[in-house]
Design a protein around this motif. Sequence first.
Motif, short mmCIF file in Angstrom:
data_model
loop_
_atom_site.label_atom_id
_atom_site.label_comp_id
_atom_site.label_asym_id
_atom_site.label_seq_id
_atom_site.Cartn_x
_atom_site.Cartn_y
_atom_site.Cartn_z
N GLY A 426 8.45 2.05 9.80
CA GLY A 426 8.17 2.20 11.35
C GLY A 426 7.13 0.96 11.56
O GLY A 426 6.80 0.02 10.92
N ILE A 427 6.91 1.12 13.08
CA ILE A 427 5.83 0.19 13.71
C ILE A 427 4.81 1.25 14.44
O ILE A 427 5.14 2.38 14.56
N ASN A 428 3.94 0.63 14.86
CA ASN A 428 2.84 1.31 15.79
C ASN A 428 2.28 2.13 14.97
O ASN A 428 1.94 2.09 13.68
N ASP A 429 2.23 3.43 15.46
CA ASP A 429 1.34 4.69 14.65
C ASP A 429 2.43 5.24 13.70
O ASP A 429 1.80 6.18 12.99
N SER A 430 3.56 4.74 13.50
CA SER A 430 4.49 5.25 12.44
C SER A 430 4.23 4.51 11.19
O SER A 430 4.91 4.78 10.03
N GLY A 431 3.35 3.50 11.11
CA GLY A 431 2.82 2.73 9.96
C GLY A 431 3.58 1.40 9.89
O GLY A 431 3.72 0.63 10.82
N TYR A 432 3.47 0.84 8.68
CA TYR A 432 3.93 -0.52 8.54
C TYR A 432 4.43 -0.81 7.20
O TYR A 432 4.30 -0.09 6.26
N GLY A 433 5.26 -1.92 6.88
CA GLY A 433 5.91 -2.39 5.56
C GLY A 433 7.14 -1.30 5.71
O GLY A 433 7.48 -0.74 6.34
N ARG A 434 7.99 -1.78 4.50
CA ARG A 434 9.39 -1.13 4.31
C ARG A 434 9.49 -0.65 3.02
O ARG A 434 9.17 -1.46 2.03
N GLU A 435 10.17 0.34 2.97
CA GLU A 435 10.83 0.66 1.59
C GLU A 435 12.30 0.65 1.41
O GLU A 435 12.70 0.10 2.61
N LEU A 436 12.54 0.55 0.15
CA LEU A 436 14.19 0.69 -0.02
C LEU A 436 14.61 -0.97 0.08
O LEU A 436 14.11 -1.65 0.73
N SER A 437 15.95 -0.74 -0.45
CA SER A 437 16.46 -2.11 -0.42
C SER A 437 15.92 -3.20 -0.81
O SER A 437 14.86 -3.11 -1.76
N GLU A 438 16.10 -4.41 -0.72
CA GLU A 438 15.84 -5.62 -1.34
C GLU A 438 14.27 -5.82 -0.72
O GLU A 438 13.06 -6.11 -1.35
N THR A 439 14.29 -5.68 0.44
CA THR A 439 12.88 -5.72 1.44
C THR A 439 11.85 -4.78 0.69
O THR A 439 10.66 -5.26 0.45
N GLY A 440 12.31 -3.63 0.20
CA GLY A 440 11.48 -2.59 -0.35
C GLY A 440 10.76 -3.06 -1.47
O GLY A 440 9.61 -2.93 -1.85
N ILE A 441 11.85 -3.36 -2.51
CA ILE A 441 11.31 -3.58 -3.85
C ILE A 441 10.35 -4.58 -4.04
O ILE A 441 9.46 -5.10 -4.75
N LYS A 442 10.49 -5.54 -2.95
CA LYS A 442 9.70 -6.85 -3.07
C LYS A 442 8.25 -6.69 -2.13
O LYS A 442 7.35 -7.56 -2.17
N GLU A 443 7.99 -5.29 -1.73
CA GLU A 443 6.64 -5.25 -1.04
C GLU A 443 5.44 -5.34 -2.21
O GLU A 443 4.47 -5.70 -1.81
N PHE A 444 5.65 -4.81 -3.40
CA PHE A 444 4.69 -4.75 -4.43
C PHE A 444 5.06 -5.67 -5.59
O PHE A 444 5.23 -5.22 -6.77
N VAL A 445 5.47 -7.12 -5.20
CA VAL A 445 5.49 -7.94 -6.33
C VAL A 445 4.52 -9.09 -5.81
O VAL A 445 4.38 -9.37 -4.66
N ASN A 446 4.37 -10.03 -6.97
CA ASN A 446 3.60 -11.21 -6.33
C ASN A 446 4.84 -12.37 -6.37
O ASN A 446 5.52 -12.57 -7.13
N ARG A 447 5.22 -12.78 -5.36
CA ARG A 447 6.13 -13.70 -4.93
C ARG A 447 5.73 -15.16 -5.25
O ARG A 447 4.87 -15.85 -4.54
N LYS A 448 5.61 -15.38 -6.57
CA LYS A 448 4.84 -16.60 -7.16
C LYS A 448 5.77 -17.86 -6.97
O LYS A 448 7.06 -17.84 -7.41
N THR A 449 5.39 -18.98 -6.32
CA THR A 449 5.86 -20.26 -6.41
C THR A 449 5.58 -21.06 -7.80
O THR A 449 4.35 -20.88 -8.41
N VAL A 450 6.53 -21.57 -8.55
CA VAL A 450 6.60 -22.14 -9.78
C VAL A 450 7.04 -23.57 -9.56
O VAL A 450 8.19 -23.88 -9.22
N TRP A 451 6.29 -24.52 -9.59
CA TRP A 451 6.73 -26.00 -9.43
C TRP A 451 6.61 -26.55 -10.83
O TRP A 451 5.60 -26.65 -11.59
#
Length: 453
Positions: A426-451
Amino acid sequence: MQSTNPATGEQLATYEEDDAVDVEEKLALSMDAYADWRDRPIRERETLLANAGSVLRENKRRYAELMVREMGKPISQAIAEVEKSAWACDHYAEYASAYLSEEHYPSPPGTEVKTVHDPLGPVLAVMPWNYPFWQVIRFAAPYLTAGNVGLLKHASNVPGTALVLEEVFTEAGYPEGVFQTLMIGSSQVEDVLADDRVKAATLTGSGPAGRAVAETAGKHLKKTVLELGGSDPFIVLDDADLEAAVETGVQARTQNGGQSCIAAKRFLVHEAVYDEYVDRLVDAFEALVVGDPTDEATDVGPQADAALMADLQEQVQASVDAGATLLTGGEPLDRDGAFYPPTVLSDVPSGCPVDSEETFGPVAAVYEVADEQEAVTLANDSRFGLGASIWTEDRERGEQLARDIESGAVYVNELTKSDPRVPFGGINDSGYGRELSETGIKEFVNRKTVWIQ
């Protein structure tokens, strides 16, 4: 820590709370488990998650009956919840590796540049009682499969369910410490979250609880995802299929005893169909079977707690005192247990409790609107922003109005729901962030750039 049957008031069991030593041991174990778990191939983690789905299905009747006893959900809905939890396991068992695959970018000749998705570590989950299996599995399925380990602080009225959820992962073959239940009260959450070993937290619950977790996490620069309350609008336009809008509206407001953040709570009905729709809605509410949650024929069981039912009754009575018209229901039933009847209020004054607050029970507030613009204005006149539902035979009209609604999700000709295939939050007083799907699984990972030069 006690569990009580809300249908009878009978005390079911007493559980020992974890003391400081117990909590310390579990935090230490979570770190030991993480050191190995994070390096397991994701395909192996997916296989274990598929096993968890099988465990859920094999034991669904037993798990469902436990939910019924501890929080009063009708047995048919409890079985459906376990099945949905197994579906979430299936989904991430199949798609987690694709969701977390490396992302490659343009780079100079001879170099390779990519993003990899590394786990963070132990994640604390503060979960509610209303969907005691689904809420936990939708946290655990993606985040454990991403390589994190889980620490569950479940609601205090479902301790048996909390321990059984740990059993699910043990029976599925997960290593010791990858998923643990903390038998602690809310007052201990701050200390656990502040511990350096805990890297992130997710909470589904009330606004005050969410703010407390966000404050502590912010102080320690830890990522959080919050899914809080809602006052979702259910918009019925002049060209809606009324039969479908009534049938789904009843389900959207009364399933799980109306105890759902994404339940339809404010019914905004076009004046051209208002009288017919409200008459049908009231008739359908009155036809619902309220009673024993162990009976397959029951539509609405008890509220999860007598005190919560008293709070709901106060909201309804204060709204009636402010000028709302009670069309049906409105008083706790005269029987043992925390039973509250499906209730409909019309002529709802702006600012009264059922208009401005979240009602966590089978109470529908109905409003007459002159046109779709007034419906959108009323829908957005809320501090919440979790979900919404729009009913119209014109799909293009529904899609356009969906863009005008300020919420995390809008469903056209369908009830608002969570689904492992699509992001939820949700948004506003319903919270923030997303669960489920690809978006959800990426909430708690380190999106690390490797060069790589």
